[in-house]
Motif scaffolding. Structure first.
Motif, short mmCIF file in Angstrom:
data_model
loop_
_atom_site.label_atom_id
_atom_site.label_comp_id
_atom_site.label_asym_id
_atom_site.label_seq_id
_atom_site.Cartn_x
_atom_site.Cartn_y
_atom_site.Cartn_z
N GLY A 48 -31.16 41.49 33.46
CA GLY A 48 -31.24 41.29 34.90
C GLY A 48 -30.24 40.28 35.44
O GLY A 48 -30.31 39.91 36.62
N LYS A 51 -25.03 42.13 35.15
CA LYS A 51 -23.86 42.70 34.46
C LYS A 51 -23.56 44.12 34.92
O LYS A 51 -22.43 44.45 35.29
CB LYS A 51 -24.09 42.67 32.93
CG LYS A 51 -24.37 41.27 32.39
CD LYS A 51 -24.58 41.28 30.89
CE LYS A 51 -25.78 42.06 30.43
NZ LYS A 51 -27.09 41.52 30.87
N THR A 52 -24.61 44.97 34.90
CA THR A 52 -24.39 46.37 35.29
C THR A 52 -24.00 46.46 36.77
O THR A 52 -23.14 47.26 37.15
CB THR A 52 -25.66 47.21 35.02
OG1 THR A 52 -25.95 47.10 33.62
CG2 THR A 52 -25.47 48.67 35.38
N THR A 53 -24.61 45.62 37.58
CA THR A 53 -24.27 45.61 39.01
C THR A 53 -22.78 45.28 39.18
O THR A 53 -22.07 45.94 39.94
CB THR A 53 -25.14 44.56 39.75
OG1 THR A 53 -26.51 44.87 39.52
CG2 THR A 53 -24.86 44.54 41.23
N1 LIG Z 1 -30.41 49.58 43.19
C1 LIG Z 1 -31.05 48.42 43.08
N2 LIG Z 1 -31.94 48.02 43.99
C2 LIG Z 1 -32.57 46.83 43.90
N3 LIG Z 1 -32.39 45.95 42.90
C3 LIG Z 1 -31.51 46.30 41.95
C4 LIG Z 1 -30.80 47.54 41.98
N4 LIG Z 1 -29.99 47.59 40.89
C5 LIG Z 1 -30.19 46.44 40.21
N5 LIG Z 1 -31.10 45.67 40.84
C6 LIG Z 1 -31.56 44.33 40.42
O1 LIG Z 1 -30.41 43.55 40.21
C7 LIG Z 1 -30.63 42.64 39.14
C8 LIG Z 1 -29.49 42.76 38.16
O2 LIG Z 1 -29.58 44.03 37.52
P1 LIG Z 1 -28.47 44.51 36.49
O3 LIG Z 1 -28.85 45.89 36.04
O4 LIG Z 1 -27.14 44.33 37.09
O5 LIG Z 1 -28.66 43.46 35.31
P2 LIG Z 1 -28.07 43.47 33.83
O6 LIG Z 1 -27.46 42.13 33.61
O7 LIG Z 1 -27.20 44.66 33.63
O8 LIG Z 1 -29.41 43.58 32.99
P3 LIG Z 1 -29.72 44.28 31.56
O9 LIG Z 1 -29.02 43.50 30.53
O10 LIG Z 1 -31.20 44.16 31.47
O11 LIG Z 1 -29.25 45.71 31.66
C9 LIG Z 1 -32.00 42.96 38.56
O12 LIG Z 1 -32.93 42.05 39.09
C10 LIG Z 1 -32.27 44.35 39.08
O13 LIG Z 1 -33.65 44.55 39.26
#
Ligand SMILES: Nc1ncnc2c1ncn2[C@@H]1O[C@H](COP(=O)(O)OP(=O)(O)OP(=O)(O)O)[C@@H](O)[C@H]1O
Length: 319
Positions: A48, A51-53
């Motif tokens: 969370g 990273k993916t965002t």
């Molecule tokens: N479309 C969306 N709408 C609302 N919140 C979102 C959306 N996409 C991601 N989030 C939130 O944004 C935050 C970051 O998510 P993200 O997927 O970028 O994290 P991450 O670092 O890739 O996590 P992981 O390692 O678990 O995959 C999280 O709290 C997630 O719930």
């Protein structure tokens, strides 16, 4: 990197003040970083973290809410020129319902100018990918293998791997790291890999970006990251005494023993004091360093730190 600096036109990726919100929820809080051309960079962080965002924005799939983003010299959002030069490899990639891995391999050359079919076929054999099975029926590890085959054989100038190991066994993961490094050395390009399995990938990385709660906590070349901290272990009272005045990034206690992660590198005075108290000084692996930075930022956030950027640049805290 201080916000307000211009974008770096020579970097493969350059972002300043990158913000992303979903509705009222702020996810990325103003990121500033550069990814050098022809390097392998780790995007590290907890679940969370964002990273993916961030990768979705850099790959042009999502718009930023605010900030400046340059990818291969262009603004990436829905830009076909940028899209043709990058590959976003992830296990949950959507494909048409009837698609098999064989269809993916057949259509890939339309999308990727530098696609190497012979390399793709070798990778398929290495990862034992059943190309005639529908994508929908593949296991998680096999889906990761599809992403790896595409991500590597595309030889795109810029490749994003989003946790490319999900479901892969240890042998397949090592195979991926080995073949990626070998192919990168033969065909230099920019590769950004988001991962939790930091120690496994640490030797590949030239630069690390640690992200937590939508903020960059560390932006360093991998060698400086490795020397950003050290551990001091032994009887808790002596550890406390010898480490007084140093920045403790985290501390573990078991009974009367303690181990602290201290920012910086041990100086002569600390080394002598540690020897006098029979304490052990040791290196801190990248995984432990990231965990220490993450737990420290969690502590800080838990203490209701102001919602402004609270980037922890460990290099500034070295003595
Ligand atoms: N479309 C969306 N709408 C609302 N919140 C979102 C959306 N996409 C991601 N989030 C939130 O944004 C935050 C970051 O998510 P993200 O997927 O970028 O994290 P991450 O670092 O890739 O996590 P992981 O390692 O678990 O995959 C999280 O709290 C997630 O719930």
């Amino acid at each position: 990197m201080p916000s307000g600096q211009p974008l770096d036109p020579g970097a493969a990726v350059s972002v300043r003040g990158l913000r992303k919100s979903f509705g009222r929820k702020d996810i990325l809080h103003g990121l500033d970083f550069d990814i050098p051309t022809d390097s392998i960079v780790g995007l590290l962080g907890r679940n969370g973290a964002g990273k993916t965002t961030a990768l979705s924005i850099l790959s042009g799939q999502d718009p930023a809410t605010a900030g400046a983003v340059s990818v291969l010299g262009r603004h990436p959002f829905e830009d076909p020129t940028t899209a043709a030069r990058l590959c976003f490899a992830r296990e949950n990639q959507k494909y048409p319902e009837s698609f098999k891995a064989a269809h993916v391999l057949k259509s890939a050359p339309w999308f990727f100018e530098h696609w190497d079919q012979g390399f793709a076929e070798r990778l398929v054999r290495m990862f034992r990918l059943p190309v005639e099975t529908k994508i929908q029926k593949l296991s998680r590890g096999q889906l990761s293998a599809v992403a790896i085959v595409v991500g590597l054989a595309a030889r795109a100038p810029l490749t994003f791997f989003d946790e490319p190991y999900l479901g892969l066994d240890a042998t397949a993961r090592q195979l991926f790291y080995d073949v990626m490094l070998q192919d990168y050395l033969e065909h230099p390009r920019t590769i950004v890999m988001s991962t939790h399995l930091i120690d496994e990938a640490a030797d590949l990385l030239e630069k690390v970006l640690v992200i937590d709660d939508g903020r960059i906590l560390m932006d360093a070349d991998a060698d400086s990251a490795r020397s950003a901290a050290f551990s001091l272990s032994g009887p808790a009272a002596a550890v406390g005494q010898v480490s007084a005045g140093w920045t403790a990034m985290n501390e573990r206690r078991i009974g009367g023993l303690a181990s602290v992660t201290l920012a910086g590198q041990p100086d002569a005075a600390l080394t002598a004091a540690a020897a006098a108290h029979h304490l052990e000084i040791g290196p801190v692996g990248l995984q432990d360093l990231v965990a220490a930075i993450g737990s420290r930022s969690t502590d800080t956030l838990g203490a209701s730190a102001p919602a402004t950027d609270t980037a922890v640049d460990t290099s500034e805290e070295q003595r």
